[in-house]
Motif scaffolding. Structure first.
Motif, short mmCIF file in Angstrom:
data_model
loop_
_atom_site.label_atom_id
_atom_site.label_comp_id
_atom_site.label_asym_id
_atom_site.label_seq_id
_atom_site.Cartn_x
_atom_site.Cartn_y
_atom_site.Cartn_z
N GLN A 199 91.67 49.57 69.74
CA GLN A 199 91.52 50.41 70.93
C GLN A 199 92.10 49.79 72.22
O GLN A 199 92.97 50.37 72.85
N LYS A 202 95.95 49.06 71.98
CA LYS A 202 96.85 50.22 71.99
C LYS A 202 96.88 50.84 73.39
O LYS A 202 97.91 51.34 73.83
N ARG A 221 83.74 46.42 60.55
CA ARG A 221 82.52 46.94 61.17
C ARG A 221 81.31 46.40 60.43
O ARG A 221 81.20 46.59 59.21
N LEU A 231 82.29 51.61 55.14
CA LEU A 231 82.77 50.34 54.59
C LEU A 231 82.62 49.29 55.68
O LEU A 231 82.54 49.63 56.86
N ALA A 234 87.78 48.64 56.67
CA ALA A 234 88.46 49.90 56.39
C ALA A 234 89.86 49.84 56.99
O ALA A 234 90.17 48.92 57.76
N TYR A 340 85.74 53.98 77.41
CA TYR A 340 87.16 54.26 77.67
C TYR A 340 87.49 55.76 77.63
O TYR A 340 88.64 56.15 77.81
N VAL A 363 86.42 62.42 60.00
CA VAL A 363 87.59 61.68 59.53
C VAL A 363 88.35 60.99 60.66
O VAL A 363 89.05 60.01 60.45
N SER A 364 88.20 61.52 61.87
CA SER A 364 88.92 60.92 62.99
C SER A 364 88.15 61.17 64.27
O SER A 364 87.43 62.16 64.39
N SER A 365 88.32 60.24 65.24
CA SER A 365 87.85 60.58 66.57
C SER A 365 88.87 60.07 67.58
O SER A 365 89.61 59.12 67.32
N GLY A 366 88.90 60.76 68.71
CA GLY A 366 89.89 60.41 69.72
C GLY A 366 89.50 60.99 71.06
O GLY A 366 88.46 61.63 71.19
N ALA A 367 90.37 60.76 72.04
CA ALA A 367 90.04 61.21 73.40
C ALA A 367 91.21 61.03 74.34
O ALA A 367 92.13 60.26 74.06
N ARG A 369 91.92 59.12 77.66
CA ARG A 369 91.29 57.88 78.12
C ARG A 369 91.15 57.87 79.64
O ARG A 369 91.88 58.58 80.35
N GLY A 410 90.39 57.35 59.77
CA GLY A 410 90.07 56.43 58.67
C GLY A 410 90.87 56.78 57.42
O GLY A 410 90.75 57.89 56.89
N ARG A 413 88.55 57.62 54.44
CA ARG A 413 87.88 58.93 54.54
C ARG A 413 88.88 60.07 54.32
O ARG A 413 88.55 61.07 53.69
N ILE A 424 83.15 56.47 49.05
CA ILE A 424 84.31 55.87 49.73
C ILE A 424 84.85 54.64 48.99
O ILE A 424 86.04 54.34 49.06
P1 AMO Z 1 85.68 55.57 65.44
O1 AMO Z 1 84.72 54.44 65.57
O2 AMO Z 1 85.09 56.93 65.39
O3 AMO Z 1 86.71 55.56 66.65
O4 AMO Z 1 86.57 55.33 64.15
C1 AMO Z 1 87.67 56.18 63.86
C2 AMO Z 1 87.67 56.59 62.40
O5 AMO Z 1 87.70 55.42 61.58
C3 AMO Z 1 86.96 55.65 60.40
N1 AMO Z 1 85.85 54.67 60.32
C4 AMO Z 1 85.32 54.20 59.17
N2 AMO Z 1 85.64 54.43 57.88
C5 AMO Z 1 84.91 53.80 56.94
N3 AMO Z 1 83.89 52.94 57.20
C6 AMO Z 1 83.54 52.68 58.48
N4 AMO Z 1 82.55 51.83 58.73
C7 AMO Z 1 84.27 53.32 59.54
N5 AMO Z 1 84.21 53.29 60.87
C8 AMO Z 1 85.16 54.12 61.33
C9 AMO Z 1 86.41 57.06 60.47
C10 AMO Z 1 86.42 57.33 61.95
O6 AMO Z 1 86.50 58.70 62.25
N6 AMO Z 1 88.73 53.58 68.91
C11 AMO Z 1 88.25 54.83 68.34
C12 AMO Z 1 89.38 55.75 67.95
C13 AMO Z 1 90.14 56.27 69.15
O7 AMO Z 1 89.50 56.86 70.06
O8 AMO Z 1 91.37 56.13 69.19
C14 AMO Z 1 87.43 54.50 67.09
O9 AMO Z 1 87.52 53.45 66.51
O10 AMO Z 1 87.29 57.92 59.78
#
Ligand code: AMO
Length: 439
Positions: A199, A202, A221, A231, A234, A340, A363-367, A369, A410, A413, A424
């Motif tokens: 994060q 980038k 994580r 996991l 990942a 952020y 499956v994904s998160s974003g924003a 910033r 991910g 995912r 997974i």
């Molecule tokens: P976030 O923490 O939601 O966002 O993670 C983004 C995506 O990563 C995958 N993921 C995982 N997959 C498997 N096991 C885990 N423990 C795990 N943690 C996360 C998921 C998740 O949606 N920095 C922000 C992203 C951003 O805003 O650009 C971030 O890390 O699919």
């Protein structure tokens, strides 16, 4: 007796052997999948990366010494077979090989710790303990061929759209994501951590003038809980783009997902068939559901959720019962998103953050910033963090940081969504979870 040399080279993989080769001499190599000795005839199934070929040895057609050698072969030994292709309606793929020569390159020990045919089902832990054998099964290796193709198409998509691949450090000094714990490590005389996300790096690249970057790399994580979707290591597909807002990168994300699904559907027909998956490619655009509407949907399913809370597992399941495919959840409360994330101009309690969901799975998160230094410092403080520990990151915001947005997806995912597997761990060669650090 196994050989130390290796002078015979494979001429064909199993899937390349077709009835058109009838009468030709070929060389195949692989593992003995099964061997059936019916007395006057021995059937040997040779498995390679792509499939299985039947080697048929009738005592009347095969020379005496060779016939005896075949009868003594052991399951899962590695062999080279030189032989003649023969059309055969009864054999798998319509062809069999009549052997002329067999070399044992390495004999397998018996009994095997894990059966390599798909007939016997074993517990996931037993399978992961002997993962090298587990991966010999085509229904298992298919998942990884699909993951490989998905990653290939993601890369091609980024390259086509002008993104530059970056590599950021995985040994880091501080946290980026709230919620999950960090893995501490000893970095010479001080403490450091394994990176949770690229994060901060980038984002700094946006100030460097690279404009559009991506990274495909591990994230670590320290999730305490042991679930089917978490996991401890990942692969994250990360993107960041300058002069863009959250809506721009959401469009890019949905296009990338559809592009990858189309590509996998086209190039992994055999693997999808092995897994029994009829891959659906959704229409664009994906549905946008506001956070407030998502809360109402969850409550409508009898699962209690208050506005301002993050989605619990029960809430995700409730949404999954209503939504069948991919959809975004937008306008999340600012308070539950990391520092952020930019808030909305119209309502600062709402953020410019989104999650991409597939049924009940994030499956994904974003924003979009925060690109303004003073607001960012304020938000870091509001999260109870010390801005001093982010000074190198914050400096990038003082000398010309453009507005920017991005997301992380991910890889495992996303592979679950494509292959339909529920655990997974199925999508990682050697998974790292709460209890597993080997193999
Ligand atoms: P976030 O923490 O939601 O966002 O993670 C983004 C995506 O990563 C995958 N993921 C995982 N997959 C498997 N096991 C885990 N423990 C795990 N943690 C996360 C998921 C998740 O949606 N920095 C922000 C992203 C951003 O805003 O650009 C971030 O890390 O699919």
């Amino acid at each position: 007796m196994a050989e130390t040399g290796h002078e015979c080279m494979r001429t064909h993989y199993s899937k390349e052997i077709t009835p058109e080769l009838n009468g030709e001499e070929i060389i195949i190599q692989g593992w003995i999948h099964e061997i059936r000795d019916l007395g006057g005839i021995v059937f040997l199934l040779l498995r390679d990366r792509d499939g299985i070929t039947q080697v048929t040895a009738p005592s009347k057609k095969v020379e005496g010494e060779l016939f005896k050698q075949i009868q003594g072969l052991k399951k899962e030994s590695v062999i080279t077979v030189r032989g003649i292709v023969q059309e055969s309606a009864k054999a798998p793929g319509g062809v069999e090989i009549i052997p002329i020569m067999i070399r044992v390159l390495n004999e397998s020990k018996l009994p095997l710790p894990l059966d390599t045919t798909e007939k016997v089902r074993a517990e996931i832990d037993t399978r992961l303990d002997s993962r090298f054998l587990d991966l010999r099964k085509h229904n298992v290796s298919s998942i990884f061929k699909i993951k490989s193709r998905m990653l290939h198409s993601v890369r091609m998509f980024f390259e086509k759209n002008g993104y530059i691949e970056i590599n950021t450090p995985k040994l880091v000094a501080s946290a980026t994501e709230g919620g999950t714990e960090l893995f501490p490590i000893t970095y010479f005389e001080r403490e450091a951590f394994l990176g949770q996300s690229p994060q901060l790096y980038k984002q700094m690249m946006m100030s460097s003038g690279f404009d559009k970057v991506y990274e495909i790399a591990p994230i670590f994580r320290a999730e305490e809980h042991d679930t089917l979707r978490h996991l401890n290591e990942a692969i994250s597909i990360d993107l960041e783009a300058a002069f863009c807002n959250h809506e721009d990168v959401m469009v890019l994300l949905e296009q990338m997902v559809v592009n990858a699904l189309k590509d996998v559907k086209e190039h992994c027909t055999q693997e999808l068939e092995t897994l029994g998956v009829d891959l659906e490619v959704p229409e664009l655009p994906f549905e946008r559901v506001s956070y407030d509407d998502a809360v109402d949907l969850v409550n409508s399913k009898g699962v209690a959720m208050h506005h301002g809370e993050d989605l619990s597992r029960a809430a995700e399941k409730a949404l999954g019962e209503i939504k069948d495919g991919y959809y975004f959840i937008t306008q999340w409360p600012t308070d539950i998103k990391p520092f952020y994330v930019m808030h909305s101009d119209e309502d600062p309690a709402k953020s410019c953050a989104f999650d991409l969901m597939y049924r009940d799975l994030e499956v994904s998160s974003g924003a979009k910033r925060v690109h303004l230094h003073d607001i960012l410092v304020e938000k870091i403080k509001n999260k109870g963090l010390n801005p001093d520990s982010f000074n190198r990151y914050l400096a990038a915001f003082e000398y010309g940081m453009p507005p920017h947005a991005g997301w992380g997806l991910g890889a495992e995912r996303f592979t679950m969504c494509i292959t339909g597997v529920h655990n997974i761990r199925e999508t990682v060669l050697f998974p790292r979870d709460r209890r597993r650090l080997t193999p």
